[in-house]
Enzyme design. Sequence first.
Site, PDB file in Angstrom:
ATOM      1  N   HIS A  98       0.882  -1.173   0.000  1.00 58.06           N
ATOM      2  CA  HIS A  98       0.000   0.000   0.000  1.00 58.06           C
ATOM      3  C   HIS A  98       0.919   1.222   0.000  1.00 58.06           C
ATOM      4  O   HIS A  98       2.023   1.166   0.556  1.00 58.06           O
ATOM      5  CB  HIS A  98      -0.817   0.137   1.287  1.00 58.06           C
ATOM      6  N   ASP A 101       2.498   1.920   3.333  1.00 56.27           N
ATOM      7  CA  ASP A 101       3.513   0.978   3.838  1.00 56.27           C
ATOM      8  C   ASP A 101       4.913   1.451   3.473  1.00 56.27           C
ATOM      9  O   ASP A 101       5.870   1.176   4.180  1.00 56.27           O
ATOM     10  CB  ASP A 101       3.351  -0.417   3.210  1.00 56.27           C
ATOM     11  N   GLU A 265      -9.274 -13.566  -0.467  1.00 58.31           N
ATOM     12  CA  GLU A 265      -8.470 -13.865   0.730  1.00 58.31           C
ATOM     13  C   GLU A 265      -9.117 -14.985   1.532  1.00 58.31           C
ATOM     14  O   GLU A 265     -10.326 -14.975   1.782  1.00 58.31           O
ATOM     15  CB  GLU A 265      -8.342 -12.599   1.582  1.00 58.31           C
TER      16      GLU A 265
HETATM   17  C1  XLS Z   1      -7.527  -6.513   5.030  1.00 62.08           C
HETATM   18  C2  XLS Z   1      -7.120  -6.758   3.667  1.00 62.08           C
HETATM   19  C3  XLS Z   1      -5.962  -5.911   3.172  1.00 62.08           C
HETATM   20  C4  XLS Z   1      -5.886  -5.968   1.679  1.00 62.08           C
HETATM   21  C5  XLS Z   1      -5.094  -4.875   1.044  1.00 62.08           C
HETATM   22  O1  XLS Z   1      -8.259  -7.267   5.640  1.00 62.08           O
HETATM   23  O2  XLS Z   1      -6.838  -8.111   3.517  1.00 62.08           O
HETATM   24  O3  XLS Z   1      -4.774  -6.321   3.763  1.00 62.08           O
HETATM   25  O4  XLS Z   1      -5.378  -7.182   1.253  1.00 62.08           O
HETATM   26  O5  XLS Z   1      -5.595  -3.625   1.343  1.00 62.08           O
HETATM   27 NI    NI Z   2      -5.968  -9.018   1.907  1.00 56.71          NI
HETATM   28 NI    NI Z   3      -7.591  -9.355   5.227  1.00 60.95          NI
END
Ligand code: XLS
Ligand code: NI
Ligand code: NI
Length: 433
Positions: A98, A101, A265
């Site tokens: 990001h 970061d 995810e």
């Molecule tokens: C948060 C998200 C974040 C994204 C990127 O829960 O997983 O880390 O992957 O902004």
């Molecule tokens: Ni994520």
């Molecule tokens: Ni996440």
Amino acid sequence: MPYFAGIDPVAYEGPESPNSLAFRHYNPSEKLGGKTMEEHLRFAVAWWHSFAWEGGDPFGGRTFERPWFGGDMAHAKAKADAAFDLFAILGQPYFCFHDVDIRPEGASFAENTANLEEMVDYIGTKMESARTKLLWGTANLFSHRRYMSGAATNPDPDVFAFSAATLKTCIDATAKLGGENYVLWGGREGYETLLNTDLAREREQAGRMLCMVVEYARKNGFNGQIMIEPKPQEPTKHQYDYDVATVYGFLKDFGLEGEVKVNIEQGHAILAGHSFEHELALAASLGILGSVDMNRNDYQSGWDTDQFPVSLRETTLAYYEILKAGGFTSGGTNFDAKLRRQSLDPEDLVAAHIGGMDICALGLKRAHAMLSDGTLQAAVEARYSGWNAPEAKAMLTSDLASIAARVEKEAINPAPRSGQQEKLENLVSRYVA
Ligand code: XLS
Ligand code: NI
Ligand code: NI
């Protein structure tokens, strides 16, 4: 002294190696089908968890003492140096970041942009002599207090403007670093209470912002894949990008289903009440499977614990769906996973990635075997084989009355058949034993 001093590059030593800092299963150049493991898996380190996260929780602050913690450019550069040292130790092909970061926070949009550009140049120079490339970039439009009520969906148009401007700079940064994808996770695009929320308006704003992202990227030379990362809740009570199905409906509504895919995810799938493989399979069936954020969620806690994966069955079933869909194209396996806050040492960061990479590599191998063997797929095909008959196919373009006439004429009286779930579970167990 370099942060990871004394830790050698991690090598593949095979399943029997007693070395805790060796790969047992991830052998980057080993071929499975036509591709090497490295090409299949496309691993990435997440800058936020591995370098920016301080080890805090709701009850206590920083537990990690990283020499690069600090709010200025010198610290940001030291952080980048440490990041590339870890990438080299792991032989990592990719990273993800990001804006916040990699750059220090400025006092204004202009200062943020200047800091970001300076860091992009710094990282770009490091990439020239490293093997590690950028899998995806993204904007953090959720941590700063200005985003507390959302970014694109904020009731304040000035926040919408600030978000749009920041997105532009992050797409530029991603393009400049040769990023293969750009991800949008709507961290605060949702609501806490309906009592102060205009749902319809917020959804329109989010749709318009995504259209502008796609337009800007295409007009300005970013040809990578754009992706949304679904998540049902946390930080907001209800997030708009709830899951793959919800995101698909949203993309259809704004005519973006051909432009935008999903970054799925593991932990978010669990929070949405799905399995990871469900989300992968659904995205593949809709033609929007882009990339994955690999981690694991705690099955009891109800929030996003972002742990490194450890379950062979889970990674096998995940890569089975990914392989079945033809594998990654621009996407990859990003470890959106963080250490536990008591894991203080440089070695912990290395070991966490080794474990994650190994369990994914082993899962990939088992998934590849399962797919090549074909028994599971054959069972699914057999289950639907009745649909191969011409009169069955014809029903899908027929009407209720004609079908009713045929049922009566042929005295159709279906005989239920076993779904064979346990038998198929046993089959999977043979691969993951
Ligand atoms: C948060 C998200 C974040 C994204 C990127 O829960 O997983 O880390 O992957 O902004
Ligand atoms: Ni994520
Ligand atoms: Ni996440």
